[in-house]
Design a protein around this motif. Structure first.
Motif, PDB file in Angstrom:
ATOM      1  N   ALA A   1     -12.406  -3.482  56.296  1.00  0.00           N
ATOM      2  CA  ALA A   1     -12.379  -3.022  55.226  1.00  0.00           C
ATOM      3  C   ALA A   1     -12.027  -1.539  55.323  1.00  0.00           C
ATOM      4  O   ALA A   1     -11.737  -0.191  54.632  1.00  0.00           O
ATOM      5  N   ALA A   2     -12.855  -0.245  55.350  1.00  0.00           N
ATOM      6  CA  ALA A   2     -13.095   0.867  56.060  1.00  0.00           C
ATOM      7  C   ALA A   2     -12.035   1.899  56.657  1.00  0.00           C
ATOM      8  O   ALA A   2     -12.445   2.846  56.477  1.00  0.00           O
ATOM      9  N   LEU A   3     -11.849   0.854  56.881  1.00  0.00           N
ATOM     10  CA  LEU A   3     -10.857   1.721  58.221  1.00  0.00           C
ATOM     11  C   LEU A   3      -9.441   2.745  57.573  1.00  0.00           C
ATOM     12  O   LEU A   3      -8.753   1.750  56.778  1.00  0.00           O
ATOM     13  N   SER A   4      -9.696   3.611  57.991  1.00  0.00           N
ATOM     14  CA  SER A   4      -8.577   4.094  57.729  1.00  0.00           C
ATOM     15  C   SER A   4      -7.133   4.172  57.783  1.00  0.00           C
ATOM     16  O   SER A   4      -7.406   3.160  59.369  1.00  0.00           O
ATOM     17  N   ALA A   5      -6.179   4.574  57.436  1.00  0.00           N
ATOM     18  CA  ALA A   5      -4.876   3.762  57.891  1.00  0.00           C
ATOM     19  C   ALA A   5      -4.544   4.327  59.488  1.00  0.00           C
ATOM     20  O   ALA A   5      -4.263   3.717  60.102  1.00  0.00           O
ATOM     21  N   ALA A   6      -5.363   5.569  59.349  1.00  0.00           N
ATOM     22  CA  ALA A   6      -4.854   6.616  60.567  1.00  0.00           C
ATOM     23  C   ALA A   6      -5.229   5.720  61.700  1.00  0.00           C
ATOM     24  O   ALA A   6      -5.117   5.286  62.606  1.00  0.00           O
ATOM     25  N   ARG A   7      -6.743   5.112  61.220  1.00  0.00           N
ATOM     26  CA  ARG A   7      -7.667   4.203  62.529  1.00  0.00           C
ATOM     27  C   ARG A   7      -7.255   3.278  62.571  1.00  0.00           C
ATOM     28  O   ARG A   7      -6.724   2.712  64.027  1.00  0.00           O
ATOM     29  N   PHE A   8      -6.448   2.022  61.588  1.00  0.00           N
ATOM     30  CA  PHE A   8      -5.817   1.218  61.933  1.00  0.00           C
ATOM     31  C   PHE A   8      -4.218   1.073  62.891  1.00  0.00           C
ATOM     32  O   PHE A   8      -4.602   0.231  63.755  1.00  0.00           O
ATOM     33  N   ILE A   9      -3.397   2.524  63.319  1.00  0.00           N
ATOM     34  CA  ILE A   9      -2.588   2.700  63.713  1.00  0.00           C
ATOM     35  C   ILE A   9      -2.907   2.377  64.765  1.00  0.00           C
ATOM     36  O   ILE A   9      -2.649   1.685  65.803  1.00  0.00           O
ATOM     37  N   GLU A  10      -4.017   4.003  65.143  1.00  0.00           N
ATOM     38  CA  GLU A  10      -3.857   4.348  66.186  1.00  0.00           C
ATOM     39  C   GLU A  10      -5.486   2.757  67.215  1.00  0.00           C
ATOM     40  O   GLU A  10      -5.282   2.438  68.579  1.00  0.00           O
ATOM     41  N   GLU A  11      -6.684   2.303  66.834  1.00  0.00           N
ATOM     42  CA  GLU A  11      -7.175   0.925  67.071  1.00  0.00           C
ATOM     43  C   GLU A  11      -6.489   0.347  66.653  1.00  0.00           C
ATOM     44  O   GLU A  11      -6.955  -0.818  68.123  1.00  0.00           O
ATOM     45  N   VAL A  12      -6.033  -0.062  65.887  1.00  0.00           N
ATOM     46  CA  VAL A  12      -5.858  -1.399  66.244  1.00  0.00           C
ATOM     47  C   VAL A  12      -4.021  -2.291  66.182  1.00  0.00           C
ATOM     48  O   VAL A  12      -4.161  -2.663  67.649  1.00  0.00           O
ATOM     49  N   LEU A  13      -3.131  -1.154  66.502  1.00  0.00           N
ATOM     50  CA  LEU A  13      -1.447  -1.522  66.540  1.00  0.00           C
ATOM     51  C   LEU A  13      -1.348  -1.509  68.281  1.00  0.00           C
ATOM     52  O   LEU A  13      -1.030  -1.345  68.558  1.00  0.00           O
ATOM     53  N   VAL A  14      -2.004   0.244  68.409  1.00  0.00           N
ATOM     54  CA  VAL A  14      -1.435   0.954  69.109  1.00  0.00           C
ATOM     55  C   VAL A  14      -2.557   0.284  70.041  1.00  0.00           C
ATOM     56  O   VAL A  14      -2.091  -0.003  71.518  1.00  0.00           O
ATOM     57  N   ARG A  15      -3.817   1.001  70.551  1.00  0.00           N
ATOM     58  CA  ARG A  15      -4.922   0.619  71.855  1.00  0.00           C
ATOM     59  C   ARG A  15      -5.217  -0.999  71.649  1.00  0.00           C
ATOM     60  O   ARG A  15      -4.994  -0.895  72.343  1.00  0.00           O
ATOM     61  N   GLY A  16      -5.739  -1.667  70.651  1.00  0.00           N
ATOM     62  CA  GLY A  16      -5.910  -2.883  70.653  1.00  0.00           C
ATOM     63  C   GLY A  16      -4.837  -3.992  70.472  1.00  0.00           C
ATOM     64  O   GLY A  16      -5.376  -4.921  71.860  1.00  0.00           O
ATOM     65  N   LEU A  17      -3.572  -3.543  70.626  1.00  0.00           N
ATOM     66  CA  LEU A  17      -2.758  -4.908  70.395  1.00  0.00           C
ATOM     67  C   LEU A  17      -1.380  -4.149  71.233  1.00  0.00           C
ATOM     68  O   LEU A  17      -1.082  -4.960  71.726  1.00  0.00           O
ATOM     69  N   GLY A  18      -1.382  -2.683  71.341  1.00  0.00           N
ATOM     70  CA  GLY A  18      -0.201  -2.841  72.325  1.00  0.00           C
ATOM     71  C   GLY A  18       1.490  -2.530  71.593  1.00  0.00           C
ATOM     72  O   GLY A  18       1.752  -2.939  72.517  1.00  0.00           O
ATOM     73  N   THR A  19       1.201  -2.040  70.164  1.00  0.00           N
ATOM     74  CA  THR A  19       2.372  -2.418  70.308  1.00  0.00           C
ATOM     75  C   THR A  19       3.902  -2.168  69.883  1.00  0.00           C
ATOM     76  O   THR A  19       3.672  -0.496  70.284  1.00  0.00           O
ATOM     77  N   ALA A  20       5.308  -2.158  70.526  1.00  0.00           N
ATOM     78  CA  ALA A  20       6.078  -1.620  70.755  1.00  0.00           C
ATOM     79  C   ALA A  20       6.864  -1.844  69.735  1.00  0.00           C
ATOM     80  O   ALA A  20       7.472  -0.697  70.016  1.00  0.00           O
ATOM     81  N   TRP A  21       7.159  -3.186  68.877  1.00  0.00           N
ATOM     82  CA  TRP A  21       7.891  -2.977  67.926  1.00  0.00           C
ATOM     83  C   TRP A  21       7.138  -3.423  67.153  1.00  0.00           C
ATOM     84  O   TRP A  21       6.480  -4.843  67.386  1.00  0.00           O
ATOM     85  N   LEU A  22       7.096  -3.296  65.654  1.00  0.00           N
ATOM     86  CA  LEU A  22       6.623  -3.614  64.272  1.00  0.00           C
ATOM     87  C   LEU A  22       7.222  -4.377  63.614  1.00  0.00           C
ATOM     88  O   LEU A  22       8.422  -3.033  63.487  1.00  0.00           O
ATOM     89  N   LEU A  23       7.915  -5.594  62.835  1.00  0.00           N
ATOM     90  CA  LEU A  23       8.126  -5.691  61.502  1.00  0.00           C
ATOM     91  C   LEU A  23       7.233  -5.603  60.054  1.00  0.00           C
ATOM     92  O   LEU A  23       6.443  -6.833  60.841  1.00  0.00           O
ATOM     93  N   VAL A  24       7.369  -5.470  59.121  1.00  0.00           N
ATOM     94  CA  VAL A  24       6.474  -5.819  58.303  1.00  0.00           C
ATOM     95  C   VAL A  24       7.515  -5.551  56.589  1.00  0.00           C
ATOM     96  O   VAL A  24       8.818  -4.655  56.945  1.00  0.00           O
ATOM     97  N   GLY A  25       7.115  -6.438  55.691  1.00  0.00           N
ATOM     98  CA  GLY A  25       7.747  -5.912  54.905  1.00  0.00           C
ATOM     99  C   GLY A  25       8.117  -4.435  54.368  1.00  0.00           C
ATOM    100  O   GLY A  25       6.941  -4.232  54.249  1.00  0.00           O
ATOM    101  N   ARG A  26       8.733  -3.712  53.280  1.00  0.00           N
ATOM    102  CA  ARG A  26       9.190  -2.636  52.756  1.00  0.00           C
ATOM    103  C   ARG A  26       7.458  -2.257  52.017  1.00  0.00           C
ATOM    104  O   ARG A  26       7.435  -1.706  51.705  1.00  0.00           O
ATOM    105  N   ASP A  27       7.091  -3.527  51.106  1.00  0.00           N
ATOM    106  CA  ASP A  27       5.971  -3.046  50.283  1.00  0.00           C
ATOM    107  C   ASP A  27       4.618  -3.047  50.462  1.00  0.00           C
ATOM    108  O   ASP A  27       3.774  -3.609  50.158  1.00  0.00           O
ATOM    109  N   PHE A  28       4.644  -3.293  52.527  1.00  0.00           N
ATOM    110  CA  PHE A  28       3.305  -3.592  52.794  1.00  0.00           C
ATOM    111  C   PHE A  28       2.197  -2.319  53.117  1.00  0.00           C
ATOM    112  O   PHE A  28       3.082  -1.483  52.634  1.00  0.00           O
ATOM    113  N   ARG A  29       0.968  -3.396  52.394  1.00  0.00           N
ATOM    114  CA  ARG A  29       0.050  -1.490  52.209  1.00  0.00           C
ATOM    115  C   ARG A  29      -1.466  -1.656  53.499  1.00  0.00           C
ATOM    116  O   ARG A  29      -1.427  -2.966  53.443  1.00  0.00           O
TER     117      ARG A  29
END
Length: 300
Positions: free
Chosen positions: A97-125
């Motif tokens: 819960a304490a992860l910043s948005a920047a760290r979530f993107i880098e640690e989870v989406l990019v490095r951890g999951l290898g995200t190449a294409w992402l789909l979320v709702g426009r109201d995603f926070r």
């Protein structure tokens, strides 16, 4: 489908991903999932879902958290049936819960999951204090697509709408929003044998999270047929602290301990009530069972 939990290791491949709680896996969630599965096929990526356990609102304010529509086991089964290849379940706790948005993107989406294409709702926070939004996800090294709200029969599909339908006993509306009849599954545990002593043996399923309904219901148990069920705290005798699903089979018996049952809810008979003694409780259960038999006779 591959299910992973806990800390993410550096990704070995690339994925098409969607993120959310997916409580209920309703028509709106299915639209997200189906789009991810389709896009993953087009781009030759792994179709993936990132979800959370517990629900973030259960972590931040457990007393005010909404009732849980779908247990994790059922959620994963529904995702597998939709064709998802991988689900990662993040343990939602203080460190995450304490992860910043920047760290979530880098640690989870990019490095951890290898995200190449992402789909979320426009109201995603996301991120600490929900500071990350759709705009934050743009230009991060992966393609980004926004998913519009999904409506069915003129009604916006949401987990809140499903909960409202179930709490009102409107199972037809809940089925329209979910795209399937509402059901709960779980393993049968040992009970106090009170139902057996009253002449109505029950299979008991403990519900760790508060369910979206309570009372007495006509139900159908997969593989076992017609039944009547109680969801609640058993106020008359041997009350329990957490909700319990108790199912009495109308046509079949047998040893059920340890088996996983899927219970589909069809009609509400009455609210849970506290009775003046075991005789009154036995009479009420007998009336409930008879009403359930009449329901199945009419809808056979």
């Amino acid at each position: 489908m591959v299910v992973t939990h806990g800390a993410l290791q550096p990704a070995r491949g690339r994925c098409a991903l969607t993120i959310g709680n997916f409580d209920g896996v309703h028509r709106g969630h299915r639209a997200l999932i189906d789009r991810v599965v389709t896009k993953a096929g087009e781009l030759r990526l792994t179709s993936s879902v990132l979800t959370f356990e517990p629900h973030p609102r259960e972590f931040f304010a457990p007393e005010a958290a909404p009732p849980r529509l779908t247990r994790l086991y059922d959620k994963l089964e529904l995702m597998a049936a939709a064709g998802v290849e991988r689900v990662h379940v993040i343990r939602f706790e203080a460190r995450f819960a304490a992860l910043s948005a920047a760290r979530f993107i880098e640690e989870v989406l990019v490095r951890g999951l290898g995200t190449a294409w992402l789909l979320v709702g426009r109201d995603f926070r996301f991120g600490t204090q929900r500071k990350g939004d759709f705009a934050t996800l743009e230009h991060q090294g992966f393609a980004l697509e926004g998913m519009p709200d999904v409506a069915f029969d003129g009604e916006r599909v949401s987990s809140s709408a499903v909960r409202a339908a179930l709490q009102a006993g409107d199972f037809a509306r809940a089925e329209r929003l979910l795209g399937r009849p509402y059901a709960i599954s779980g393993k049968v545990i040992h009970g106090t044998r009170l139902g057996h002593d009253l002449g109505f043996p029950t299979a008991n399923i403990a519900l760790r999270q508060r369910p979206p309904l309570s009372g007495i219901y006509v139900v159908e148990v997969e593989g076992f047929g017609p039944a009547v069920a109680s969801v609640g705290l058993r106020p008359t005798v041997n009350p329990v602290a957490s909700p319990l699903l108790e199912v009495h089979l109308l046509e079949r018996g047998g040893e059920l301990y340890g088996r996983r049952l899927r219970v589909t809810f069809l009609r509400k008979l009455r609210d849970e009530a506290k009775f003046d003694g075991l005789a009154a409780l036995r009479d009420a259960i007998a009336r409930d069972a008879e009403e359930a038999r009449q329901y199945f006779a009419r809808h056979g």
